[in-house]
Design a protein around this motif. Structure first.
Motif, PDB file in Angstrom:
ATOM      1  N   SER A 169       1.041  -1.088  -0.377  1.00 18.56           N
ATOM      2  CA  SER A 169      -0.324   0.533   0.267  1.00 18.56           C
ATOM      3  C   SER A 169       1.028   0.698   0.264  1.00 18.56           C
ATOM      4  N   MET A 170       1.813   1.431   1.167  1.00 16.03           N
ATOM      5  CA  MET A 170       3.031   2.889   0.564  1.00 16.03           C
ATOM      6  C   MET A 170       3.062   3.167  -0.490  1.00 16.03           C
ATOM      7  N   GLU A 171       3.753   1.850  -2.017  1.00 16.42           N
ATOM      8  CA  GLU A 171       4.593   2.150  -3.010  1.00 16.42           C
ATOM      9  C   GLU A 171       3.110   2.958  -3.322  1.00 16.42           C
ATOM     10  N   LYS A 172       1.926   2.039  -3.648  1.00 15.39           N
ATOM     11  CA  LYS A 172       0.972   3.077  -3.929  1.00 15.39           C
ATOM     12  C   LYS A 172       0.896   4.215  -4.144  1.00 15.39           C
ATOM     13  N   ILE A 173       0.978   5.053  -2.678  1.00 19.51           N
ATOM     14  CA  ILE A 173       1.198   6.043  -2.272  1.00 19.51           C
ATOM     15  C   ILE A 173       2.383   6.760  -2.990  1.00 19.51           C
ATOM     16  N   VAL A 174       3.325   6.454  -2.474  1.00 19.80           N
ATOM     17  CA  VAL A 174       5.001   7.144  -3.239  1.00 19.80           C
ATOM     18  C   VAL A 174       4.465   6.789  -4.804  1.00 19.80           C
ATOM     19  N   GLU A 175       4.201   5.986  -5.492  1.00 16.77           N
ATOM     20  CA  GLU A 175       4.070   6.071  -6.645  1.00 16.77           C
ATOM     21  C   GLU A 175       3.265   7.102  -6.946  1.00 16.77           C
ATOM     22  N   ALA A 176       1.559   7.871  -6.273  1.00 17.91           N
ATOM     23  CA  ALA A 176       1.525   8.592  -6.964  1.00 17.91           C
ATOM     24  C   ALA A 176       2.169  10.264  -6.970  1.00 17.91           C
ATOM     25  N   THR A 177       3.050  10.114  -6.035  1.00 19.59           N
ATOM     26  CA  THR A 177       3.548  11.554  -5.922  1.00 19.59           C
ATOM     27  C   THR A 177       4.715  11.473  -7.323  1.00 19.59           C
ATOM     28  N   GLY A 178       4.703  10.480  -7.967  1.00 17.37           N
ATOM     29  CA  GLY A 178       5.724  10.562  -8.402  1.00 17.37           C
ATOM     30  C   GLY A 178       7.638   9.660  -8.731  1.00 17.37           C
ATOM     31  N   ALA A 179       7.377   9.739  -6.857  1.00 13.65           N
ATOM     32  CA  ALA A 179       8.613   8.861  -7.016  1.00 13.65           C
ATOM     33  C   ALA A 179       8.702   7.955  -7.224  1.00 13.65           C
ATOM     34  N   ASP A 180      10.174   6.798  -8.072  1.00 10.03           N
ATOM     35  CA  ASP A 180      10.495   5.556  -7.984  1.00 10.03           C
ATOM     36  C   ASP A 180      10.326   4.665  -7.146  1.00 10.03           C
ATOM     37  N   THR A 181       9.146   3.515  -6.830  1.00  3.36           N
ATOM     38  CA  THR A 181       9.827   2.584  -5.597  1.00  3.36           C
ATOM     39  C   THR A 181      10.807   1.514  -5.659  1.00  3.36           C
ATOM     40  N   VAL A 182      11.680   1.098  -5.284  1.00  2.00           N
ATOM     41  CA  VAL A 182      12.080  -0.083  -5.034  1.00  2.00           C
ATOM     42  C   VAL A 182      11.666  -1.726  -4.588  1.00  2.00           C
TER      43      VAL A 182
END
Lengths: 292, 225
Positions: A169-182
């Motif tokens: 779920s946190m990845e979804k939020i972080v990706e909504a900010t435009g940042a990439d996730t690993v």
């Protein structure tokens, strides 16, 4: 929907920037809060590891106040508070003995179920599209390791919102900010939590492993949603450096700070300068383009 | 840990373990010393039924039967702090199952448990080990057992004292009280001034209005169960 707000003790002191950035961000996203009047400590780790009755009563006092204030939904941004509140609610719901004992202690009868949400649920429910719509800054240079820690996702039978081992779920939020996730291994591995003062050695070892794994998997920033995790992963990097001399400073942001950055707020406004590790988005841009 | 306890721990089944335990005449139940109790002990070598036993107490407090655990060891394999513990977490359960209460209650393991709940969500028997550890610590305190990880207990006491007095955590008071109790004056000297400079730590506590209610909660829950 109007939420009740239970900041918890950390957000009034060592995690001030979490409170500052949360208030700024939700204001921008048009979500409103009513702080619970005269809230008290949830009892945290120290109560539940030494005195079960006390821990339930301390947590439930805040639920009682929310109920009296007419707040049906409350946000607990601190993962530890969130966990203590929902576990205590679950116990009084399941065991009439504990319910009666707690009601007697607080001279109250619990009537309704106040729903407690963590910070991830807040943004998933009412903020994801708003974040995307209000984005002002390009964050694609950020490769974020989303760190959940223990208490946001466990025990899954009670938190009921994400997987206990492989949450996303946190990845979804972080990706909504435009940042990439690993993709990485230690999303839910413990940082040592409340041992930060009495057994700092343990915390330093565990937190070092977490940071190293994030770096190995290509992250250039870690994103957290728990004040205790932040203290261990950010402030303890000095002790880490002493024990492991080749340790390189690694920035750790609160989720709300990252969202704030994407909404165009600056580091100082969000309290990022209160961290022990340095983080300047401009520096990340420079470093990444220098590498590339 | 005694050699006998080791042998018992290594037994294949609970039945074998209890047989072995019965064969060791010197088996000593926890906190039993008077002559009268010695006599009673002879009558009840296998189970320490002469006093309300710790195993039942834990089962009752945690709403789960201690005998649920079948010792697969998955909890210990995934425990992030296992390395620092004196005995593995599953062994603490085993000691309780077999009536070796003193071995379990004196262990450092429950105190080092960080309450991360990894074991609790992974257990194939859905045994909530973190909750079990809460009960072990609680009973160890009530019985006045010597806590080897005394700084951890001092930290928790100092933390709760702040809540009792102010209703909320007060980090300056917490650190001051902890340092007075442990005389560990030099740790964190590098981070505390930084926290002041950054304006994160307030010199004065955040007192809530209804401190009377908090004091009363502490008072009513402080007695032994």
């Amino acid at each position: 929907m109007k939420y009740g707000y239970f900041p918890g003790c950390s957000l009034t002191s060592s995690a001030k920037e979490y409170d500052i950035s949360l208030r700024k961000v939700i204001d921008k996203l048009g979500i409103s809060f009513d702080e619970i009047n005269d809230w008290s400590c949830c009892g945290a780790t120290s109560a539940h590891v030494t005195n079960h009755k006390l821990s339930t009563a301390l947590a439930m006092r805040n639920i009682m106040l929310a109920e009296q204030q007419g707040l049906d939904n409350i946000i607990a941004p601190c993962a530890a508070c969130y966990n203590r509140l929902i576990i205590s609610q679950n116990e009084i719901g399941k065991h009439t003995g504990i319910r009666k004992e707690t009601e007697d202690l607080l001279s109250v009868k619990f009537k309704k179920d106040v729903k407690v949400f963590n910070i991830l649920e807040l943004f998933l429910k009412s903020g994801l599209n708003k974040i995307i719509e209000n984005r002002k800054r390009e964050l694609s240079e950020l490769k974020a390791a989303c760190y959940y820690g223990c208490l946001l996702v466990r025990p899954a039978a009670i938190t009921k919102f994400d997987d206990a081992e492989e949450p996303e779920s946190m990845e979804k939020i972080v990706e909504a900010t435009g940042a990439d996730t690993v993709d990485w291994n230690y999303k839910t591995e413990c940082c040592g939590a409340a041992h930060s003062i009495a057994r700092r050695d343990i915390v330093v070892d565990l937190s070092k492993k977490i940071i190293d794994d994030a770096i190995t998997h290509g992250a250039n920033v870690m994103v957290v949603a728990c004040p205790m995790c932040h203290t261990n992963l950010d402030m303890r990097q000095r002790a880490m450096k002493r024990k492991y001399p080749d340790h390189k400073e690694f920035p750790v942001l609160y989720l709300t700070e990252l969202i704030g950055l994407s909404l165009g707020m600056d580091e100082k406004e969000l309290g990022i300068d209160l961290h022990y590790t340095n983080f300047k988005y401009a520096d990340t841009l420079l470093n990444n383009s220098a590498k590339g | 840990m005694s050699r006998k306890a080791d042998e018992i721990m290594a037994a294949d089944t609970l039945k074998d373990a209890k047989k072995l335990q019965a064969s060791f005449i010197s088996t000593e139940p926890f906190q039993e010393s008077s002559k009268e109790k010695e006599k009673e002990k002879d009558n009840n070598k296998l189970f320490h039924i002469h006093e309300r036993n710790v195993s039942d107490e834990i089962s009752e407090r945690t709403f789960q039967d201690v005998s649920l655990c079948y010792q697969c060891g998955k909890c210990s394999a995934g425990c992030p702090v296992r390395y620092y513990m004196d005995i593995a977490p599953n062994k603490v359960v085993r000691f309780i199952q077999l009536g070796y209460y003193e071995e379990a209650l004196k262990s450092e393991t429950p105190w080092l448990c960080a309450g991360c709940l990894a074991c609790s969500v992974r257990c194939p028997k859905e045994f909530d080990l973190a909750k079990f550890m809460d009960a072990v610590r609680e009973i160890a305190i009530e019985k006045g057992v010597e806590i080897k990880q005394e700084n951890i207990l001092k930290f928790h006491k100092a933390f709760l004292d702040q809540i009792k007095n102010h209703g909320r955590s007060y980090e300056v008071g917490l650190v001051a009280e902890y340092k007075m109790k442990t005389l560990d004056l030099f740790q964190d000297v590098d981070s505390a001034p930084g926290m002041f400079l950054k304006g994160k730590l307030d010199l004065l506590p955040h007192n809530i209005k209804n401190r009377k209610e908090i004091k009363s909660i502490f008072k009513k829950t402080s007695g032994k169960k």
